[in-house]
Scaffold this motif. Sequence first.
Motif, short mmCIF file in Angstrom:
data_model
loop_
_atom_site.label_atom_id
_atom_site.label_comp_id
_atom_site.label_asym_id
_atom_site.label_seq_id
_atom_site.Cartn_x
_atom_site.Cartn_y
_atom_site.Cartn_z
N LYS A 180 -4.54 2.09 -10.98
CA LYS A 180 -3.91 3.55 -11.40
C LYS A 180 -3.22 4.21 -10.28
CE LYS A 180 -6.60 3.55 -15.24
NZ LYS A 180 -6.91 1.96 -15.26
N LEU A 181 -2.28 5.27 -10.52
CA LEU A 181 -1.48 5.87 -9.56
C LEU A 181 -1.29 7.38 -10.03
CD1 LEU A 181 1.36 3.05 -8.90
CD2 LEU A 181 -0.69 3.76 -7.42
N CYS A 182 -1.11 8.01 -8.85
CA CYS A 182 -0.80 9.36 -8.95
C CYS A 182 0.90 9.59 -9.24
CB CYS A 182 -1.39 10.29 -7.96
SG CYS A 182 -0.32 10.49 -6.49
N PRO A 183 1.43 10.62 -9.40
CA PRO A 183 2.89 10.61 -9.46
C PRO A 183 3.45 10.16 -8.37
CG PRO A 183 2.01 12.56 -10.46
CD PRO A 183 0.93 11.99 -9.54
N LYS A 184 3.01 10.42 -7.15
CA LYS A 184 3.74 10.00 -5.84
C LYS A 184 3.85 8.55 -5.66
CE LYS A 184 1.82 13.24 -2.97
NZ LYS A 184 1.53 14.42 -3.46
N GLY A 185 2.68 8.04 -5.98
CA GLY A 185 2.56 6.66 -5.85
C GLY A 185 3.58 5.64 -6.86
N ARG A 186 3.23 6.23 -8.07
CA ARG A 186 4.08 5.81 -9.19
C ARG A 186 5.65 5.76 -8.95
NH1 ARG A 186 6.90 3.55 -11.42
NH2 ARG A 186 7.61 3.32 -13.97
N GLN B 88 -4.26 16.50 -4.19
CA GLN B 88 -3.73 15.76 -2.70
C GLN B 88 -4.11 14.33 -2.43
OE1 GLN B 88 -1.38 17.14 -1.72
NE2 GLN B 88 -1.77 19.27 -2.70
N HIS B 89 -5.33 14.14 -3.15
CA HIS B 89 -5.79 12.84 -3.29
C HIS B 89 -6.49 12.29 -4.54
CE1 HIS B 89 -6.48 14.18 1.12
NE2 HIS B 89 -6.17 13.14 1.41
N PRO B 90 -5.39 12.66 -5.62
CA PRO B 90 -5.72 12.29 -6.85
C PRO B 90 -6.74 11.15 -7.39
CG PRO B 90 -3.47 12.94 -6.57
CD PRO B 90 -4.12 12.67 -5.32
N LEU B 91 -6.39 9.88 -6.66
CA LEU B 91 -7.37 8.72 -6.82
C LEU B 91 -8.88 8.69 -6.37
CD1 LEU B 91 -6.70 6.52 -8.93
CD2 LEU B 91 -4.65 7.96 -8.13
N ILE B 92 -8.97 9.86 -5.58
CA ILE B 92 -10.53 9.92 -4.96
C ILE B 92 -11.13 10.89 -5.89
CG2 ILE B 92 -11.73 10.94 -3.41
CD1 ILE B 92 -9.82 9.75 -0.92
N THR C 66 0.96 -1.08 -0.11
CA THR C 66 -0.03 0.01 -0.04
C THR C 66 0.91 1.16 -0.16
OG1 THR C 66 -1.56 -1.25 1.46
CG2 THR C 66 -2.26 1.03 1.23
N CYS C 67 0.46 2.05 -0.72
CA CYS C 67 1.18 3.45 -0.91
C CYS C 67 1.42 4.00 0.47
CB CYS C 67 0.55 4.48 -1.85
SG CYS C 67 1.31 5.92 -2.23
N PRO C 68 2.68 4.80 0.72
CA PRO C 68 3.09 5.30 1.87
C PRO C 68 2.84 6.76 1.99
CG PRO C 68 5.12 5.22 0.32
CD PRO C 68 4.01 4.70 -0.47
N TYR C 69 2.16 7.39 0.91
CA TYR C 69 1.75 8.81 0.94
C TYR C 69 0.55 9.07 1.36
CZ TYR C 69 6.37 9.60 -1.30
OH TYR C 69 7.74 9.60 -1.77
N CYS C 70 -0.37 9.34 0.63
CA CYS C 70 -1.76 9.92 1.03
C CYS C 70 -2.72 8.83 1.73
CB CYS C 70 -2.37 10.96 0.14
SG CYS C 70 -3.55 9.96 -1.16
N GLY C 71 -3.77 9.45 2.29
CA GLY C 71 -4.79 8.62 3.00
C GLY C 71 -5.82 7.94 2.15
N THR C 72 -5.57 8.08 0.74
CA THR C 72 -6.40 7.40 -0.12
C THR C 72 -6.02 5.87 -0.03
OG1 THR C 72 -6.30 9.15 -1.71
CG2 THR C 72 -7.16 7.12 -2.84
N GLY C 73 -5.13 5.42 0.05
CA GLY C 73 -4.59 3.96 0.37
C GLY C 73 -4.46 3.13 -0.84
N CYS C 74 -4.02 3.63 -2.13
CA CYS C 74 -3.72 3.07 -3.18
C CYS C 74 -2.95 1.88 -3.00
CB CYS C 74 -3.31 3.75 -4.28
SG CYS C 74 -4.44 5.24 -4.60
N GLY C 75 -3.07 0.76 -3.81
CA GLY C 75 -2.19 -0.70 -3.77
C GLY C 75 -1.36 -0.55 -5.09
FE1 SF4 Z 1 -0.45 7.17 -3.34
FE2 SF4 Z 1 -1.15 8.91 -4.99
FE3 SF4 Z 1 -2.77 7.04 -4.41
FE4 SF4 Z 1 -2.51 9.02 -2.37
S1 SF4 Z 1 -3.61 8.91 -4.62
S2 SF4 Z 1 -2.22 6.79 -2.11
S3 SF4 Z 1 -0.17 9.35 -3.05
S4 SF4 Z 1 -0.85 6.75 -5.35
#
Ligand code: SF4
Length: 686
Positions: A43-49, A172-176, A9-18
Amino acid sequence: MEIKYVSTTCPYCGTGCGFNLVVRDGKVFDVAHWQRAPVNGGKLCPKGRYAHEFVNSPDRLTKPLIKKDGEFVEATWDEAYDLIAEKFKSYKPDEVACLSSARTSNEENYLMQKFARVALKTLHVDHCARLCHASTVAGLAAVFGSGAMTNSIKDIAESKCVFVLGSNTFEQHPLIGRSIIRAKEGGGKLIVADPRLTPTAKQADLYMPFVSGTDVAILNGLMQEIIRNGREDKEFIERRTKDFEKLKEAVMKDDYSLENVSKVSGIPVESLRTAAEWIATADVAALIYSMGITQHTVGVDNVKSTANLMMLTGNMGKPGGGVNPLRGQNNVQGACDMGALPNVYSGYQKVTDEAAQKKMKEMWGVDELAEGKVGYTVTEMVNVLAESPGELKAMYIMGENPMLSDPDLTHVEEGLRNLEFLVVQDIFMSETAELADVVLPAACYAEKDGTQTNTERRVQRWKKAQEPPGEAKEDWKILCELGSKMGYPEQFTFESPEAVFDEVAAVTPSYHGMSYARLDPDGLHWPCPTEEHPGTPILHRETFAMPDGLGVFSPIEWKPPAEVPDDEYPYVLTTGRTIWQWHTGTMTRRSWSLEMEAPIGWIEINSEDAKELGIEDDEVVRASTRRGSVEIPARVTPEIIKGVMFIPFHYKEHPANRLTHNALDPVAKIPEYKACAVKVEKITEE
Ligand code: SF4
């Protein structure tokens, strides 16, 4: 060459993308999409990618460090533990404070609060939720009986009207943000209220720029307009709520007529009227907020007002509706759930409740705990350190960087320098670690098993992909080894994070039905009270979590921020983030793909304000508040409302928090990051 893929699970925002960490010969070297990831579907935002790029940075801490004669010297773990245990034992319990971390796992947060309460016997344990959503926890708990996002990320897509207030969701929560786009594709309307024309605002069907700090006035004005037109949900109000008359009396005052709200907020009357109509007449409407609502001296009032609006319009307990606070850090929801707060044990069991104290003593096998009253919050710890030197003498900080993240940094530094003994446990030498007496090198998210809880209350797994560098260790191991050194081997003997989680599940009612086996691969939303329970994506379907089952309307009056513009400091300063960086930048600024996109800070200035000040785009200017000054490049733009300035808080070279105000919400003790008075000047050659 051996390649393996480890889903985590992504270490950045509270969305919790895998995503999958790609591991080559035992080292993480890339991120790959995990198509069946439950929150983001690959799908991922740049930080997750690019979440792999900092993992093997040469800057990682690899050995314990002890400061001698002002310089850090490498030490063995035993030397570091012996020194810490000796020092901590030399202080009275209430002279020591602990900061836990929303970046670490549930298991590690659980162990940190257990360490504070069992091994140190201190009341003082908190973490950075205090700085982002303490007002959510307090505000929503007072209204609904549960202080968390009421609905799931997925069902935002079912909404017919999404009202985003104080959240730059698309950055800030791109996948939301993706769920919001789906709502629009399904015919839903999007209303965004924000002082800045953010990427989120640009997607809006109705954009309402407003002056920071006027949220309650806006919400009361919308409610007055809805009631005037008889569009409140009378059946829902009658069946599911109480104290409506008190709310009505407050919001129907002339102060909250659309004309008066327009004068205070800067939003045109017509926009307010349209927003009220869309929210009240949609089949189902969702409200999304984030720190634009919470980070105020009236943060709790703001939160309660969002709840008032959603109850008034009957948008609670159903798909596509709800009050949806978007939590910031990856595991800030979990850190709160685990009781890394001064007022509650895990699962929000109050420390002042005798039955809860008795239960925890029995579960933990101790006769005595720090108990009976609530300890200091993060913000109170800093104030006590700076203003009453000697009251707190030692501090243990795990994975937090208050020297860049907390308001009024001069005050923070003064406080931390007053400590006799500071231990910092982190993955990099942060600005806070520089001040420490002992620095302990920790493993990062890619180097350990565990769980985290995202903003929609979904508990998900982390999986270990590589060994920590050098002698760095997992936070849970460090806490267990220190707990044993402090004389509590029975309480801190765990063979694995899974064993810790089993104890979490045993003592935490909302996690009772969870186990690692059940969490794989989709996770579970709390509350999940039994092993058969499927989890709860939507809260409050039939009743609210109050003793009588009713949601409580709160009459709230608008109050201005603690510091408002005047002749000397004529503008409002607000702070926030960019999509490319994360908080104090310890990880993203070591990720070259992200750093190259946004390597320096800036101050956003409205074009008309800039013209009046004679400031050009890119010119370095001096921004000053009553707390200090920062020299920083100007970004002149029409995309911020006149009279408001914005600085992102990631950059140590341009620290926004040297300027911010540490005035606190009286209930949640959250500081007012989103509004203080600032002046901006040209820098003239001397
Ligand atoms: Fe990570 Fe981006 Fe998903 Fe947030 S929206 S959990 S930063 S990939």
